[in-house]
Scaffold this motif. Structure first.
Motif, PDB file in Angstrom:
ATOM      1  N   VAL A 127      41.708  46.840  65.402  1.00 47.67           N
ATOM      2  CA  VAL A 127      41.050  46.084  66.476  1.00 47.67           C
ATOM      3  C   VAL A 127      40.455  47.030  67.507  1.00 47.67           C
ATOM      4  CG1 VAL A 127      41.464  44.512  68.408  1.00 47.67           C
ATOM      5  CG2 VAL A 127      42.459  44.015  66.181  1.00 47.67           C
ATOM      6  N   PHE A 128      41.224  48.043  67.904  1.00 48.94           N
ATOM      7  CA  PHE A 128      40.721  49.024  68.876  1.00 48.94           C
ATOM      8  C   PHE A 128      39.493  49.753  68.330  1.00 48.94           C
ATOM      9  CE2 PHE A 128      45.112  49.141  70.803  1.00 48.94           C
ATOM     10  CZ  PHE A 128      44.709  48.682  72.041  1.00 48.94           C
ATOM     11  N   TYR A 129      39.552  50.159  67.076  1.00 44.81           N
ATOM     12  CA  TYR A 129      38.436  50.912  66.499  1.00 44.81           C
ATOM     13  C   TYR A 129      37.193  50.042  66.375  1.00 44.81           C
ATOM     14  CZ  TYR A 129      35.799  54.023  63.487  1.00 44.81           C
ATOM     15  OH  TYR A 129      34.822  54.839  62.975  1.00 44.81           O
ATOM     16  N   LYS A 130      37.370  48.779  66.002  1.00 43.42           N
ATOM     17  CA  LYS A 130      36.234  47.864  65.893  1.00 43.42           C
ATOM     18  C   LYS A 130      35.556  47.686  67.248  1.00 43.42           C
ATOM     19  CE  LYS A 130      35.023  43.064  64.785  1.00 43.42           C
ATOM     20  NZ  LYS A 130      34.519  42.726  66.139  1.00 43.42           N
ATOM     21  N   ARG A 131      36.354  47.431  68.277  1.00 46.87           N
ATOM     22  CA  ARG A 131      35.767  47.233  69.602  1.00 46.87           C
ATOM     23  C   ARG A 131      35.129  48.511  70.133  1.00 46.87           C
ATOM     24  NH1 ARG A 131      37.382  42.624  72.623  1.00 46.87           N
ATOM     25  NH2 ARG A 131      36.209  43.669  74.287  1.00 46.87           N
ATOM     26  N   ARG A 132      35.712  49.644  69.835  1.00 49.52           N
ATOM     27  CA  ARG A 132      35.116  50.915  70.240  1.00 49.52           C
ATOM     28  C   ARG A 132      33.782  51.131  69.545  1.00 49.52           C
ATOM     29  NH1 ARG A 132      35.717  56.045  66.700  1.00 49.52           N
ATOM     30  NH2 ARG A 132      34.498  57.541  67.893  1.00 49.52           N
ATOM     31  N   SER A 133      33.700  50.763  68.244  1.00 49.34           N
ATOM     32  CA  SER A 133      32.475  50.937  67.479  1.00 49.34           C
ATOM     33  C   SER A 133      31.371  50.007  67.974  1.00 49.34           C
ATOM     34  CB  SER A 133      32.736  50.681  65.990  1.00 49.34           C
ATOM     35  OG  SER A 133      33.702  51.583  65.488  1.00 49.34           O
ATOM     36  N   GLU A 134      31.737  48.912  68.619  1.00 47.92           N
ATOM     37  CA  GLU A 134      30.764  47.989  69.204  1.00 47.92           C
ATOM     38  C   GLU A 134      30.400  48.381  70.638  1.00 47.92           C
ATOM     39  OE1 GLU A 134      32.827  44.317  68.884  1.00 47.92           O
ATOM     40  OE2 GLU A 134      32.279  44.000  66.781  1.00 47.92           O
ATOM     41  N   PHE A 135      30.895  49.527  71.096  1.00 50.34           N
ATOM     42  CA  PHE A 135      30.682  50.003  72.473  1.00 50.34           C
ATOM     43  C   PHE A 135      31.180  48.982  73.494  1.00 50.34           C
ATOM     44  CE2 PHE A 135      27.641  52.301  69.898  1.00 50.34           C
ATOM     45  CZ  PHE A 135      27.811  53.606  70.342  1.00 50.34           C
ATOM     46  N   ASN A 136      32.249  48.289  73.134  1.00 48.56           N
ATOM     47  CA  ASN A 136      32.886  47.328  74.019  1.00 48.56           C
ATOM     48  C   ASN A 136      34.404  47.504  73.888  1.00 48.56           C
ATOM     49  OD1 ASN A 136      33.308  45.194  75.764  1.00 48.56           O
ATOM     50  ND2 ASN A 136      33.105  43.638  74.163  1.00 48.56           N
ATOM     51  N   PRO A 137      34.914  48.656  74.319  1.00 44.04           N
ATOM     52  CA  PRO A 137      36.309  48.988  74.006  1.00 44.04           C
ATOM     53  C   PRO A 137      37.309  48.138  74.777  1.00 44.04           C
ATOM     54  CG  PRO A 137      35.399  50.602  75.504  1.00 44.04           C
ATOM     55  CD  PRO A 137      34.254  49.717  75.111  1.00 44.04           C
ATOM     56  N   LEU A 138      38.481  48.004  74.182  1.00 39.00           N
ATOM     57  CA  LEU A 138      39.633  47.453  74.881  1.00 39.00           C
ATOM     58  C   LEU A 138      40.330  48.617  75.582  1.00 39.00           C
ATOM     59  CD1 LEU A 138      40.953  45.107  72.056  1.00 39.00           C
ATOM     60  CD2 LEU A 138      39.881  44.382  74.198  1.00 39.00           C
ATOM     61  N   TRP A 139      40.326  48.588  76.897  1.00 38.39           N
ATOM     62  CA  TRP A 139      40.726  49.759  77.684  1.00 38.39           C
ATOM     63  C   TRP A 139      42.249  49.838  77.801  1.00 38.39           C
ATOM     64  CZ3 TRP A 139      36.324  52.393  78.827  1.00 38.39           C
ATOM     65  CH2 TRP A 139      36.460  53.591  79.519  1.00 38.39           C
ATOM     66  N   ASN A 140      42.901  50.071  76.664  1.00 42.62           N
ATOM     67  CA  ASN A 140      44.360  50.117  76.625  1.00 42.62           C
ATOM     68  C   ASN A 140      44.857  51.275  75.771  1.00 42.62           C
ATOM     69  OD1 ASN A 140      43.781  46.807  76.552  1.00 42.62           O
ATOM     70  ND2 ASN A 140      45.378  47.455  77.963  1.00 42.62           N
ATOM     71  N   PHE A 154      60.540  52.566  63.756  1.00 47.81           N
ATOM     72  CA  PHE A 154      59.115  52.896  63.781  1.00 47.81           C
ATOM     73  C   PHE A 154      58.646  52.939  65.228  1.00 47.81           C
ATOM     74  CE2 PHE A 154      54.683  51.562  64.045  1.00 47.81           C
ATOM     75  CZ  PHE A 154      54.069  52.399  63.122  1.00 47.81           C
ATOM     76  N   LEU A 155      57.889  53.982  65.561  1.00 51.27           N
ATOM     77  CA  LEU A 155      57.297  54.122  66.896  1.00 51.27           C
ATOM     78  C   LEU A 155      55.961  54.825  66.750  1.00 51.27           C
ATOM     79  CD1 LEU A 155      57.478  53.916  70.019  1.00 51.27           C
ATOM     80  CD2 LEU A 155      58.636  56.143  69.984  1.00 51.27           C
ATOM     81  N   SER A 156      54.891  54.171  67.175  1.00 51.92           N
ATOM     82  CA  SER A 156      53.560  54.760  67.034  1.00 51.92           C
ATOM     83  C   SER A 156      52.659  54.252  68.143  1.00 51.92           C
ATOM     84  CB  SER A 156      52.965  54.423  65.665  1.00 51.92           C
ATOM     85  OG  SER A 156      51.836  55.228  65.398  1.00 51.92           O
ATOM     86  N   SER A 157      51.577  54.976  68.383  1.00 50.45           N
ATOM     87  CA  SER A 157      50.656  54.621  69.465  1.00 50.45           C
ATOM     88  C   SER A 157      49.257  54.382  68.920  1.00 50.45           C
ATOM     89  CB  SER A 157      50.609  55.727  70.523  1.00 50.45           C
ATOM     90  OG  SER A 157      49.847  56.828  70.053  1.00 50.45           O
ATOM     91  N   ALA A 158      48.459  53.664  69.706  1.00 50.01           N
ATOM     92  CA  ALA A 158      47.035  53.461  69.415  1.00 50.01           C
ATOM     93  C   ALA A 158      46.315  53.379  70.746  1.00 50.01           C
ATOM     94  CB  ALA A 158      46.813  52.191  68.593  1.00 50.01           C
ATOM     95  N   ASP A 159      45.155  54.026  70.850  1.00 53.36           N
ATOM     96  CA  ASP A 159      44.430  54.010  72.115  1.00 53.36           C
ATOM     97  C   ASP A 159      43.088  53.315  71.963  1.00 53.36           C
ATOM     98  OD1 ASP A 159      42.761  55.802  70.850  1.00 53.36           O
ATOM     99  OD2 ASP A 159      43.383  57.543  72.016  1.00 53.36           O
ATOM    100  N   LEU A 160      42.287  53.338  73.025  1.00 54.39           N
ATOM    101  CA  LEU A 160      41.036  52.587  73.053  1.00 54.39           C
ATOM    102  C   LEU A 160      40.011  53.097  72.054  1.00 54.39           C
ATOM    103  CD1 LEU A 160      38.921  53.586  76.184  1.00 54.39           C
ATOM    104  CD2 LEU A 160      40.726  54.994  75.263  1.00 54.39           C
ATOM    105  N   LEU A 161      40.185  54.301  71.528  1.00 55.29           N
ATOM    106  CA  LEU A 161      39.278  54.833  70.515  1.00 55.29           C
ATOM    107  C   LEU A 161      39.741  54.511  69.102  1.00 55.29           C
ATOM    108  CD1 LEU A 161      38.568  58.379  72.005  1.00 55.29           C
ATOM    109  CD2 LEU A 161      37.215  56.302  72.260  1.00 55.29           C
ATOM    110  N   GLY A 162      40.908  53.912  68.967  1.00 54.20           N
ATOM    111  CA  GLY A 162      41.465  53.665  67.645  1.00 54.20           C
ATOM    112  C   GLY A 162      42.257  54.840  67.112  1.00 54.20           C
TER     113      GLY A 162
END
Length: 260
Positions: A127-140, A154-162
């Motif tokens: 989801v983050f990568y899709k929104r970033r690719s649309e130049f409308n990122p989720l700023w989280n 399990f412990l992992s992270s994801a940022d606004l760039l995917g």
């Protein structure tokens, strides 16, 4: 006298020419999500023997103003997964609605299987990568904690760039600079997760939250903490940092408007 406040402080038209309003008219894209207004700060997570513990404070800042002091930034998903949100609060609410709708679909599905934390993390990363690719990122920047398909913590992270990465202990925001060094000292790489108890992990996160309260201007002393084990999720959302040194300020009298 000029009775029109809208013109006060502007150059005189007869000297500099008429005011140019053309900059107000644009056909470019909206950029609301590229300038988040209300934001949350650090999320901290640690694996231990039999589960994961995740913590955030309850502050949402309006710029540099500590505006909202009761914003819960931990979200449960199913019985064994928790998502901790850093960054824009409105985007967090949007993702929360996405997860809620997906949770409903999973519960009413015919296959009878719930997504585990690893599946959930993969979904959010896409989801983050899709929104970033649309130049409308989720700023989280989020941390996903729980268990993978094999039943391991399990412990992992994801940022606004995917961008994604995993580790035995992670943090977002200012916690990546202040909390992670503390966790690396307490839980070095050569120390296996099986040697880390739940009590040690919870105590370490409370120490990290106290340091962040002292050093991060966008943090407060109220926090939420979730302990994820095979038995379920123990979520506490209205905790208070104990034995804080800033309490001495309440006893200082005789300055400003204080008279007693």
């Amino acid at each position: 006298m000029d009775h029109f406040p809208g013109t006060w402080g502007r150059p005189r038209n007869d000297v500099y020419g008429a005011y140019d309003h053309s900059y107000l008219h644009t056909t470019g894209p909206k950029t609301h999500t590229s300038s988040p207004a209300v934001t949350g700060t650090s999320v901290i997570g640690v694996k231990f023997n039999g589960g994961v513990v995740l913590a955030t404070d309850n502050l949402a800042s309006y710029g540099s103003l500590a505006r909202f002091t009761d914003v819960k930034r931990l979200r449960t998903f199913g019985e064994n997964a928790v998502v901790g949100f850093g960054g824009d609060v409105s985007d967090m609410q949007y993702i929360d609605r996405l997860l809620e709708s997906m949770d409903i679909r999973e519960n009413y599905s015919s296959h009878g299987n719930m997504l585990n934390a690893k599946n959930l993390h993969t979904y959010l990363a896409k989801v983050f990568y899709k929104r970033r690719s649309e130049f409308n990122p989720l700023w989280n920047h989020v941390l996903v904690a729980g268990f993978d398909g094999e039943g391991k913590p399990f412990l992992s992270s994801a940022d606004l760039l995917g961008t994604t990465f995993s580790g035995p202990h992670l943090a977002t925001g200012f916690g990546a600079h202040l909390a992670v060094p503390i966790l690396r000292r307490l839980f070095p790489e050569e120390r296996p997760i099986e040697d880390i108890s739940k009590e040690e992990a919870v105590s370490a996160l409370k120490d990290c939250l106290k340091v962040l309260f002292y050093r991060d201007a966008r943090s407060i002393d109220k926090y939420s903490i979730a302990v994820i084990t095979k038995d379920g999720i123990d979520l506490k959302e209205d905790e208070q940092i104990e034995n804080q040194s800033w309490a001495f300020a309440e006893r200082i009298k005789g300055y400003g408007a204080q008279t007693k």
